[in-house]
Motif scaffolding. Structure first.
Motif, PDB file in Angstrom:
ATOM      1  N   HIS A  28       0.843  -1.209   0.000  1.00 50.00           N
ATOM      2  CA  HIS A  28       0.000   0.000   0.000  1.00 50.00           C
ATOM      3  C   HIS A  28       0.872   1.252   0.000  1.00 50.00           C
ATOM      4  N   HIS A  58       4.248   6.760   5.458  1.00 49.09           N
ATOM      5  CA  HIS A  58       3.058   7.366   6.057  1.00 49.09           C
ATOM      6  C   HIS A  58       2.268   6.402   6.928  1.00 49.09           C
ATOM      7  N   ASP A  59       2.274   5.125   6.581  1.00 48.80           N
ATOM      8  CA  ASP A  59       1.481   4.154   7.357  1.00 48.80           C
ATOM      9  C   ASP A  59       2.348   3.245   8.228  1.00 48.80           C
ATOM     10  N   ASP A 128      -2.623   9.323  -0.721  1.00 50.39           N
ATOM     11  CA  ASP A 128      -3.233   8.245   0.070  1.00 50.39           C
ATOM     12  C   ASP A 128      -4.739   8.180  -0.180  1.00 50.39           C
TER      13      ASP A 128
HETATM   14 FE   LIG Z   1      -2.441   4.969   3.650  1.00 50.17          FE
END
Ligand SMILES: [Fe+2]
Length: 205
Positions: A28, A58-59, A128
């Protein structure tokens, strides 16, 4: 090591694996990176290395939780790795098109600024919004998700960010699924050998 050092893509991927992210999360993040760098290049004026690292990381907080807390936890992880503040802020502020003070209170998040304000923060947050798991999608997908949860203000914020960045890009960013395909080519994601830490301080968790 300089606090200004932005980790390379390879270092970011290693950080994701070292943090314990699943393959699904890593794929992702790499998909969001593919979209984010195209937007950043098209807009101009954005630091593409920072955008690339921010999108990849980011995640990273999803190694701990998939709740909304993954954003501040991810920021902590990135900070603990000695990454620059500009990168830490991208991670903290990536949820939707940002969270305002009312959202922060309602969601019980640690106090702080969760609204993207720099170009790099906005590009990563919106890239995102244009990715669902490993698939590039129109922004409407993220808007509808928030509307169905009753988060109308958050949905409106995504629409506004979509308009702002599409204006800067010179084309509706819903072109991304057509331009890149639903499953764009990703940077290599092989599991790097666990070693050291990427941007400075030697600290693990
Ligand atoms: Fe994300």
């Amino acid at each position: 090591m300089s606090t200004d050092k932005i980790p390379s893509d390879e270092e970011c991927v290693r950080m994701l694996w070292n943090a314990g992210c699943t393959k699904r999360v890593v794929v992702h993040c790499a998909t969001v990176r593919a979209v984010a760098v195209v937007i950043a290049a098209g807009i101009g004026g954005a630091d593409t290395r920072l955008v690339s690292a921010g999108a990849l990381l980011h995640d990273i907080g999803r190694s701990q939780t998939h709740s909304v807390m993954h954003a501040p936890l991810g920021a902590q992880i990135v900070e603990a790795n000695g990454c620059p503040k500009s990168l830490v802020e991208i991670v903290r502020k990536h949820t939707g098109a940002g969270l305002d003070a009312e959202d922060v209170r309602e969601l019980g998040l640690p106090p702080g600024d969760y609204m993207p304000s720099t170009l790099e923060e906005k590009v990563v947050a919106h890239a995102d919004n244009l990715v669902s798991n490993d698939t590039v999608v129109p922004h409407r997908r993220s808007v509808d998700k928030l509307v169905s949860k009753g988060a109308q203000r958050g949905a409106d914020r995504i629409e506004a960010l979509h308009r702002e960045l599409s204006g800067l890009y010179g084309e509706d960013l819903d072109c991304m699924p057509v331009l890149l395909g639903a499953h764009p080519k990703l940077i290599p994601l092989r599991k790097h050998r666990r070693r050291g830490i990427s941007c400075g301080t030697r600290k693990s968790w």
